[in-house]
Design a protein around this motif. Structure first.
Motif, PDB file in Angstrom:
ATOM      1  N   SER A  80       6.776  11.603 -10.192  1.00  0.00           N
ATOM      2  CA  SER A  80       5.611  12.014 -10.981  1.00  0.00           C
ATOM      3  C   SER A  80       4.885  13.187 -10.341  1.00  0.00           C
ATOM      4  N   GLY A  81       5.014  13.313  -9.012  1.00  0.00           N
ATOM      5  CA  GLY A  81       4.409  14.470  -8.357  1.00  0.00           C
ATOM      6  C   GLY A  81       4.989  15.770  -8.850  1.00  0.00           C
ATOM      7  N   GLN A  82       6.269  15.755  -9.185  1.00  0.00           N
ATOM      8  CA  GLN A  82       6.926  16.950  -9.732  1.00  0.00           C
ATOM      9  C   GLN A  82       6.583  17.164 -11.200  1.00  0.00           C
ATOM     10  N   LEU A  83       6.400  16.065 -11.906  1.00  0.00           N
ATOM     11  CA  LEU A  83       6.137  16.163 -13.346  1.00  0.00           C
ATOM     12  C   LEU A  83       4.710  16.590 -13.660  1.00  0.00           C
ATOM     13  N   PHE A  84       3.734  16.012 -12.946  1.00  0.00           N
ATOM     14  CA  PHE A  84       2.336  16.227 -13.294  1.00  0.00           C
ATOM     15  C   PHE A  84       1.631  17.243 -12.394  1.00  0.00           C
ATOM     16  N   GLY A  85       2.102  17.371 -11.161  1.00  0.00           N
ATOM     17  CA  GLY A  85       1.477  18.328 -10.259  1.00  0.00           C
ATOM     18  C   GLY A  85       0.046  17.968  -9.911  1.00  0.00           C
ATOM     19  N   LEU A  86      -0.788  18.996  -9.772  1.00  0.00           N
ATOM     20  CA  LEU A  86      -2.173  18.817  -9.365  1.00  0.00           C
ATOM     21  C   LEU A  86      -2.914  17.905 -10.339  1.00  0.00           C
ATOM     22  N   GLY A  87      -3.588  16.899  -9.797  1.00  0.00           N
ATOM     23  CA  GLY A  87      -4.357  15.976 -10.624  1.00  0.00           C
ATOM     24  C   GLY A  87      -3.538  14.851 -11.220  1.00  0.00           C
ATOM     25  N   GLY A  88      -2.237  14.798 -10.921  1.00  0.00           N
ATOM     26  CA  GLY A  88      -1.374  13.772 -11.478  1.00  0.00           C
ATOM     27  C   GLY A  88      -1.543  12.424 -10.798  1.00  0.00           C
ATOM     28  N   PRO A  89      -0.895  11.395 -11.327  1.00  0.00           N
ATOM     29  CA  PRO A  89      -1.071  10.030 -10.807  1.00  0.00           C
ATOM     30  C   PRO A  89      -0.578   9.824  -9.390  1.00  0.00           C
ATOM     31  N   ALA A  90       0.317  10.675  -8.898  1.00  0.00           N
ATOM     32  CA  ALA A  90       0.859  10.483  -7.554  1.00  0.00           C
ATOM     33  C   ALA A  90      -0.210  10.594  -6.477  1.00  0.00           C
ATOM     34  N   GLN A  91      -1.297  11.270  -6.769  1.00  0.00           N
ATOM     35  CA  GLN A  91      -2.352  11.435  -5.764  1.00  0.00           C
ATOM     36  C   GLN A  91      -2.972  10.099  -5.362  1.00  0.00           C
ATOM     37  N   SER A  92      -2.864   9.089  -6.237  1.00  0.00           N
ATOM     38  CA  SER A  92      -3.483   7.794  -5.965  1.00  0.00           C
ATOM     39  C   SER A  92      -2.470   6.743  -5.526  1.00  0.00           C
ATOM     40  N   VAL A  93      -1.316   7.165  -5.012  1.00  0.00           N
ATOM     41  CA  VAL A  93      -0.282   6.200  -4.632  1.00  0.00           C
ATOM     42  C   VAL A  93      -0.770   5.243  -3.545  1.00  0.00           C
ATOM     43  N   ALA A  94      -1.552   5.734  -2.591  1.00  0.00           N
ATOM     44  CA  ALA A  94      -2.033   4.860  -1.522  1.00  0.00           C
ATOM     45  C   ALA A  94      -2.984   3.802  -2.057  1.00  0.00           C
ATOM     46  N   ARG A  95      -3.867   4.187  -2.951  1.00  0.00           N
ATOM     47  CA  ARG A  95      -4.817   3.231  -3.534  1.00  0.00           C
ATOM     48  C   ARG A  95      -4.088   2.189  -4.372  1.00  0.00           C
ATOM     49  N   ASN A  96      -3.126   2.610  -5.163  1.00  0.00           N
ATOM     50  CA  ASN A  96      -2.360   1.664  -5.975  1.00  0.00           C
ATOM     51  C   ASN A  96      -1.556   0.704  -5.094  1.00  0.00           C
ATOM     52  N   ALA A  97      -1.028   1.226  -3.988  1.00  0.00           N
ATOM     53  CA  ALA A  97      -0.293   0.368  -3.059  1.00  0.00           C
ATOM     54  C   ALA A  97      -1.222  -0.681  -2.460  1.00  0.00           C
ATOM     55  N   ASP A  98      -2.439  -0.283  -2.119  1.00  0.00           N
ATOM     56  CA  ASP A  98      -3.381  -1.235  -1.539  1.00  0.00           C
ATOM     57  C   ASP A  98      -3.779  -2.309  -2.540  1.00  0.00           C
ATOM     58  N   LEU A  99      -3.913  -1.936  -3.802  1.00  0.00           N
ATOM     59  CA  LEU A  99      -4.213  -2.924  -4.841  1.00  0.00           C
ATOM     60  C   LEU A  99      -3.063  -3.916  -4.988  1.00  0.00           C
ATOM     61  N   LEU A 100      -1.844  -3.413  -4.906  1.00  0.00           N
ATOM     62  CA  LEU A 100      -0.674  -4.287  -4.988  1.00  0.00           C
ATOM     63  C   LEU A 100      -0.632  -5.236  -3.785  1.00  0.00           C
ATOM     64  N   ILE A 101      -0.926  -4.712  -2.611  1.00  0.00           N
ATOM     65  CA  ILE A 101      -0.968  -5.556  -1.414  1.00  0.00           C
ATOM     66  C   ILE A 101      -2.035  -6.637  -1.553  1.00  0.00           C
ATOM     67  N   GLU A 102      -3.217  -6.236  -1.996  1.00  0.00           N
ATOM     68  CA  GLU A 102      -4.314  -7.191  -2.162  1.00  0.00           C
ATOM     69  C   GLU A 102      -3.927  -8.319  -3.117  1.00  0.00           C
ATOM     70  N   ALA A 103      -3.310  -7.959  -4.219  1.00  0.00           N
ATOM     71  CA  ALA A 103      -2.896  -8.970  -5.189  1.00  0.00           C
ATOM     72  C   ALA A 103      -1.826  -9.896  -4.622  1.00  0.00           C
ATOM     73  N   SER A 104      -0.957  -9.337  -3.783  1.00  0.00           N
ATOM     74  CA  SER A 104       0.139 -10.121  -3.215  1.00  0.00           C
ATOM     75  C   SER A 104      -0.320 -11.055  -2.108  1.00  0.00           C
ATOM     76  N   LEU A 105      -1.481 -10.754  -1.509  1.00  0.00           N
ATOM     77  CA  LEU A 105      -1.963 -11.583  -0.413  1.00  0.00           C
ATOM     78  C   LEU A 105      -2.888 -12.692  -0.893  1.00  0.00           C
ATOM     79  N   LYS A 106      -3.340 -12.607  -2.145  1.00  0.00           N
ATOM     80  CA  LYS A 106      -4.203 -13.642  -2.678  1.00  0.00           C
ATOM     81  C   LYS A 106      -3.453 -14.954  -2.862  1.00  0.00           C
ATOM     82  N   LYS A 107      -4.055 -16.015  -2.482  1.00  0.00           N
ATOM     83  CA  LYS A 107      -3.429 -17.334  -2.624  1.00  0.00           C
ATOM     84  C   LYS A 107      -3.896 -18.022  -3.911  1.00  0.00           C
TER      85      LYS A 107
END
Length: 205
Positions: free
Chosen positions: A178-205
Motif C-alpha cells: 500500500s505504500g507504493q499504491l497510496f504514497g504520501l498520506g496513505g494507510p501504510a503510515q499507520s502500520v505501527a499503530r494498527n500493529a499495536d491495536l492488534l497486539i492489544e486485542a490479542s493480549l486481552k483475556k
C-alpha cells in the motif's frame, strides 16, 4: 559514539569485501536499478553501462544475472536484519516496543516519494518459480521474519502467539504494497499503530 564504533566496517562493507572493485560497482548499480525498476526489467547491458565496466567484468564477479539478483537480495537481507536488530536492541526485553519501533520506521519510509516497498517481496512476486536463486533468498528472509514475529508474540503472552505473529506479518506486507499504491498520506503510515491495536486485542483475556 566511540571511535571504535565509528571504525567498525558496515554490513555492506562486510558483504562486498570479497568482491573485486568492479564487482562492487556492479552490485551498487544493480541494487539501485533492481529496487527502483524491478529485476526482470533491467538487463545486463544496462547494468554494465551504468557501472562503467565491461560485460566480462560482470561475469567474473557474478556467474549470471540470476546470481547478481541473489547477491543484491543477500545484501538487502543483511541490511533488513540490521534495522530489525537495531529496533530490538533499543528496547531490551520489551518485544511490544521493539515491534513498534521497527514498524514506525517502516511507516515513515513508506511516505518517501521514491519508496518501492520491500525488495524481498518484490522479488518473490517477480519470480514465482520456487527454485530461482532470488526467490530462495526472499523466501528465507520471510520465513525467518515470520519465526521471529511469532516468537515475539509468544514472549508477550499472546493467547495464540502464532496467529498474532502471522497477523503482524500480514500488516507489514500490506504496508509494503500500500505504500507504493497510496504514497504520501496513505494507510501504510499507520502500520505501527494498527500493529499495536492488534497486539492489544490479542493480549486481552
Amino acid at each position: 559514539m566511540s571511535s571504535d564504533k565509528k571504525n567498525e566496517p558496515s554490513i555492506k562493507d562486510l558483504h562486498t569485501s570479497a568482491l573485486p572493485r568492479a564487482g562492487e560497482k556492479i552490485l551498487d548499480v544493480a541494487r539501485d536499478l533492481f529496487y527502483r525498476q524491478g529485476i526482470r526489467a533491467i538487463g545486463v547491458d544496462e547494468i554494465v553501462k551504468r557501472a562503467g565496466v565491461t560485460k566480462p567484468s560482470l561475469y567474473r564477479s557474478f556467474p549470471s544475472k540470476d546470481e547478481l539478483a541473489a547477491s543484491y537480495l543477500r545484501q538487502y537481507d543483511l541490511e533488513f536484519w540490521d534495522r530489525f536488530d537495531e529496533a530490538v536492541n533499543a528496547h531490551p526485553g520489551n518485544p511490544r516496543a521493539q515491534i513498534a519501533a521497527f514498524l514506525t520506521r517502516i511507516g515513515k519510509r513508506t511516505q518517501k516519494p521514491d519508496y518501492r516497498g520491500c525488495g524481498m517481496t518484490n522479488a518473490a512476486v517477480e519470480y514465482p518459480e520456487h527454485g530461482h536463486p532470488a526467490r530462495l533468498v526472499s523466501e528465507a528472509n520471510k520465513q525467518e521474519f515470520r519465526r521471529r514475529l511469532r516468537a515475539m508474540a509468544a514472549s508477550m503472552g499472546a493467547e495464540d502467539s502464532d496467529m498474532l505473529g502471522d497477523g503482524l506479518l500480514l500488516l507489514v506486507e500490506g504496508a509494503y504494497i500500500s505504500g507504493q499504491l497510496f504514497g504520501l498520506g496513505g494507510p501504510a503510515q499507520s502500520v505501527a499503530r494498527n500493529a499495536d491495536l492488534l497486539i492489544e486485542a490479542s493480549l486481552k483475556k
